[in-house]
Write a protein that holds these residues in place. Structure first.
Motif, PDB file in Angstrom:
ATOM      1  N   LEU A 142      18.092  36.083  37.644  1.00 38.75           N
ATOM      2  CA  LEU A 142      17.043  36.685  36.830  1.00 38.75           C
ATOM      3  C   LEU A 142      17.444  36.725  35.357  1.00 38.75           C
ATOM      4  CD1 LEU A 142      14.325  38.104  36.523  1.00 38.75           C
ATOM      5  CD2 LEU A 142      15.446  40.249  37.150  1.00 38.75           C
ATOM      6  N   SER A 143      18.683  37.070  35.068  1.00 44.42           N
ATOM      7  CA  SER A 143      19.115  37.138  33.668  1.00 44.42           C
ATOM      8  C   SER A 143      19.098  35.751  33.023  1.00 44.42           C
ATOM      9  CB  SER A 143      20.497  37.776  33.547  1.00 44.42           C
ATOM     10  OG  SER A 143      21.459  37.021  34.237  1.00 44.42           O
ATOM     11  N   TYR A 144      19.405  34.719  33.798  1.00 44.06           N
ATOM     12  CA  TYR A 144      19.356  33.347  33.284  1.00 44.06           C
ATOM     13  C   TYR A 144      17.911  32.954  32.993  1.00 44.06           C
ATOM     14  CZ  TYR A 144      21.189  28.584  32.754  1.00 44.06           C
ATOM     15  OH  TYR A 144      21.576  27.366  32.263  1.00 44.06           O
ATOM     16  N   LEU A 145      16.999  33.315  33.888  1.00 46.21           N
ATOM     17  CA  LEU A 145      15.578  33.037  33.671  1.00 46.21           C
ATOM     18  C   LEU A 145      15.059  33.752  32.429  1.00 46.21           C
ATOM     19  CD1 LEU A 145      13.795  33.057  37.144  1.00 46.21           C
ATOM     20  CD2 LEU A 145      14.129  31.136  35.593  1.00 46.21           C
ATOM     21  N   GLU A 146      15.507  34.966  32.206  1.00 42.90           N
ATOM     22  CA  GLU A 146      15.068  35.701  31.020  1.00 42.90           C
ATOM     23  C   GLU A 146      15.451  34.958  29.747  1.00 42.90           C
ATOM     24  OE1 GLU A 146      16.950  39.434  31.822  1.00 42.90           O
ATOM     25  OE2 GLU A 146      15.219  40.202  32.939  1.00 42.90           O
TER      26      GLU A 146
END
Length: 154
Positions: free
Chosen positions: A39-43
């Motif tokens: 999720l943090s990478y997608l953000e």
């Protein structure tokens, strides 16, 4: 071609958004779960995609992201370039610079081969839309591109 996980994951996430976001905004948590991406990478990726005008954020309940343009108008090359992935196959530093990859600054003997390959890859990715990806029409696009290249060469 130097296409890291950044470019591949951005295309995967955008394809997911194209498939699942026709009627509503899609949260990054949903995309992360379906595509098994952090999720943090997608953000981080979506901040770049939003800055490039490829996605729009929707706030509030039911918020998330939507495509800024229709899936048939968004091409894969735009996505890859939006997340700062150069589409090139040479090992030389920077496009458009005379400096080559050899110790003395010359270009290697195969430089033009790899530079041309990078251009072909870019042309292919620029011919494939998100709609092509989600409808599994990428091989049709490849065949059409190869046919047009054959006509130009003849």
């Amino acid at each position: 071609m130097r296409l890291s996980t950044k470019g591949r994951y951005a295309v995967m996430a955008m394809a997911d958004l194209a498939r699942n976001g026709r009627e509503r905004a899609v949260s990054l948590a949903e995309i992360a779960a379906r595509q098994e991406i952090s999720l943090s990478y997608l953000e981080q990726l979506f901040a770049r995609l939003r800055k490039s005008g490829l996605v729009k954020s929707v706030r509030g309940p039911g918020g998330g992201y939507r495509l800024a343009k229709a899936a048939n108008e968004t091409v894969v090359a735009e996505i890859v370039l939006a997340v700062d992935e150069p589409i090139r196959a040479t090992r030389c530093s920077g496009q458009g610079t005379p400096r080559g990859c050899m110790m003395g600054g010359e270009r290697c003997i195969t430089h033009n081969l790899w530079e041309d390959l990078g251009a072909e890859i870019h042309a292919y990715l620029a011919a494939v839309s998100l709609e092509d990806v989600i409808l599994n029409r990428t091989s049709q696009r490849r065949r059409a591109l190869m046919a047009s290249l054959s006509e130009v060469a003849a």
